[in-house]
Design a protein around this motif. Structure first.
Motif, PDB file in Angstrom:
ATOM      1  N   LEU A   1       0.780  -1.145   0.005  1.00  0.00           N
ATOM      2  CA  LEU A   1       0.072  -0.066   0.019  1.00  0.00           C
ATOM      3  C   LEU A   1       0.963   1.311  -0.228  1.00  0.00           C
ATOM      4  O   LEU A   1       0.446   2.232  -0.660  1.00  0.00           O
ATOM      5  CB  LEU A   1      -1.120   0.120   1.318  1.00  0.00           C
ATOM      6  CG  LEU A   1      -2.153  -0.993   1.147  1.00  0.00           C
ATOM      7  CD1 LEU A   1      -2.908  -1.051   2.397  1.00  0.00           C
ATOM      8  CD2 LEU A   1      -3.001  -0.873  -0.106  1.00  0.00           C
TER       9      LEU A   1
ATOM     10  N   LEU B   1       0.833   4.023  -2.672  1.00  0.00           N
ATOM     11  CA  LEU B   1       0.705   5.645  -2.326  1.00  0.00           C
ATOM     12  C   LEU B   1       1.782   6.554  -3.014  1.00  0.00           C
ATOM     13  O   LEU B   1       1.818   7.555  -3.384  1.00  0.00           O
ATOM     14  CB  LEU B   1       0.647   5.597  -0.822  1.00  0.00           C
ATOM     15  CG  LEU B   1       0.219   7.130  -0.403  1.00  0.00           C
ATOM     16  CD1 LEU B   1      -0.823   6.756   0.988  1.00  0.00           C
ATOM     17  CD2 LEU B   1       1.233   8.084  -0.218  1.00  0.00           C
TER      18      LEU B   1
ATOM     19  N   ALA C   1      -8.843   4.487  -7.444  1.00  0.00           N
ATOM     20  CA  ALA C   1      -9.728   4.234  -6.506  1.00  0.00           C
ATOM     21  C   ALA C   1     -10.990   3.755  -6.626  1.00  0.00           C
ATOM     22  O   ALA C   1     -11.729   2.829  -5.896  1.00  0.00           O
ATOM     23  CB  ALA C   1      -9.764   5.303  -5.165  1.00  0.00           C
TER      24      ALA C   1
ATOM     25  N   TYR D   1      -8.119   6.389  -1.815  1.00  0.00           N
ATOM     26  CA  TYR D   1      -8.349   4.963  -1.511  1.00  0.00           C
ATOM     27  C   TYR D   1      -9.720   4.496  -1.717  1.00  0.00           C
ATOM     28  O   TYR D   1     -10.762   5.112  -1.914  1.00  0.00           O
ATOM     29  CB  TYR D   1      -7.943   4.708   0.003  1.00  0.00           C
ATOM     30  CG  TYR D   1      -6.307   4.391   0.104  1.00  0.00           C
ATOM     31  CD1 TYR D   1      -5.919   3.137   0.213  1.00  0.00           C
ATOM     32  CD2 TYR D   1      -5.626   5.517   0.239  1.00  0.00           C
ATOM     33  CE1 TYR D   1      -4.632   2.862   0.125  1.00  0.00           C
ATOM     34  CE2 TYR D   1      -4.252   5.433   0.050  1.00  0.00           C
ATOM     35  CZ  TYR D   1      -3.460   3.936   0.197  1.00  0.00           C
ATOM     36  OH  TYR D   1      -2.127   3.778   0.270  1.00  0.00           O
TER      37      TYR D   1
ATOM     38  N   THR E   1     -12.732   3.159  -0.664  1.00  0.00           N
ATOM     39  CA  THR E   1     -13.648   3.315   0.820  1.00  0.00           C
ATOM     40  C   THR E   1     -14.379   2.134   1.005  1.00  0.00           C
ATOM     41  O   THR E   1     -14.682   1.609   2.039  1.00  0.00           O
ATOM     42  CB  THR E   1     -14.144   4.392   0.651  1.00  0.00           C
ATOM     43  OG1 THR E   1     -15.088   4.698  -0.150  1.00  0.00           O
ATOM     44  CG2 THR E   1     -13.381   5.717   0.929  1.00  0.00           C
TER      45      THR E   1
ATOM     46  N   PHE F   1     -10.522   2.801   5.638  1.00  0.00           N
ATOM     47  CA  PHE F   1     -10.022   3.643   4.728  1.00  0.00           C
ATOM     48  C   PHE F   1     -10.653   4.919   4.416  1.00  0.00           C
ATOM     49  O   PHE F   1     -11.829   4.622   4.437  1.00  0.00           O
ATOM     50  CB  PHE F   1      -9.959   2.543   3.352  1.00  0.00           C
ATOM     51  CG  PHE F   1      -8.920   1.816   3.110  1.00  0.00           C
ATOM     52  CD1 PHE F   1      -7.863   1.675   3.933  1.00  0.00           C
ATOM     53  CD2 PHE F   1      -9.167   0.825   2.094  1.00  0.00           C
ATOM     54  CE1 PHE F   1      -6.692   0.621   3.924  1.00  0.00           C
ATOM     55  CE2 PHE F   1      -8.004  -0.068   1.631  1.00  0.00           C
ATOM     56  CZ  PHE F   1      -6.708  -0.309   2.662  1.00  0.00           C
TER      57      PHE F   1
ATOM     58  N   LEU G   1      -1.204   5.816   6.737  1.00  0.00           N
ATOM     59  CA  LEU G   1      -1.097   4.375   6.458  1.00  0.00           C
ATOM     60  C   LEU G   1      -0.472   3.578   7.683  1.00  0.00           C
ATOM     61  O   LEU G   1      -0.941   2.463   7.789  1.00  0.00           O
ATOM     62  CB  LEU G   1      -0.576   3.851   5.079  1.00  0.00           C
ATOM     63  CG  LEU G   1      -1.482   3.879   3.804  1.00  0.00           C
ATOM     64  CD1 LEU G   1      -0.599   3.539   2.675  1.00  0.00           C
ATOM     65  CD2 LEU G   1      -2.306   2.904   4.057  1.00  0.00           C
TER      66      LEU G   1
END
Length: 178
Positions: free
Chosen positions: A61, A65, A80, A139, A141, A147, A156
């Motif tokens: 992750l 990012l 996302a 992200y 959700t 998230f 994170l």
């Protein structure tokens, strides 16, 4: 206003999770590990693996990012949304992973893996530049209630402990009530 991240607090959260995980795992009997959890379809052993996996996922992750956090926001938002559209297959994989993962690693392997991933997160956090901790991206959700639409690198690092605490309350271990 100081925008610096309280790294010490994140380190403390990581250590809290590590020591709590060992207490839960080490205090569980074999019968405890096979017992169903409260509110999931997993056993306690499988849920413990899922809790561990929440920390394991931070590494990929963070990589995502770092890529999407430097692209225009609309690119990350589109990504996302695509991930949100794939929530159903994600949920299947998210459910099935702990079924096999707990069996493959077993009690001892889960404890060792938890120690390793927490040590890695400590090292990574210490190596982060202050400016990198503020990099953010959108992200999915729908994948996880923890998230948020936009999350930073520092978010994170905090995420897996929120996930951990939520699931800890679903365990039905006799040595540690929720």
């Amino acid at each position: 206003m100081d925008e610096s991240v309280d790294r010490r607090a994140i380190h403390e959260q990581l250590e809290y999770a590590r020591t709590t995980f060992h207490r839960l795992l080490d205090g569980a009997t074999e019968a405890d590990l096979r017992r169903p959890t409260a509110g999931t379809r997993w056993t306690n052993e499988q849920l413990l693996f899922h809790m561990l996996f929440g920390y394991v996922l931070i590494r990929p992750l963070l990589a995502l990012l770092r890529i999407f956090g430097r692209l225009p926001r609309r690119v990350g938002r589109t990504f996302a949304r695509l991930l949100d559209a794939g929530t159903r297959p994600f949920d299947v994989v998210n459910y099935l992973g702990p079924l096999g993962g707990a069996k493959v690693l077993g009690r001892r392997g889960m404890g060792t893996a938890f120690d390793r991933v927490i040590a890695d997160l400590h090292r990574r956090l210490d190596a982060e530049r202050e400016s990198d901790l503020a990099v953010a991206m959108h992200y999915p959700t729908r994948w996880d209630p923890f998230f948020r639409d936009v999350m930073t690198v520092s978010d994170l690092y905090r995420y897996p402990t929120r996930h951990f605490d939520f699931h800890r309350r679903q365990l039905t271990l006799t040595a540690d009530g929720p």
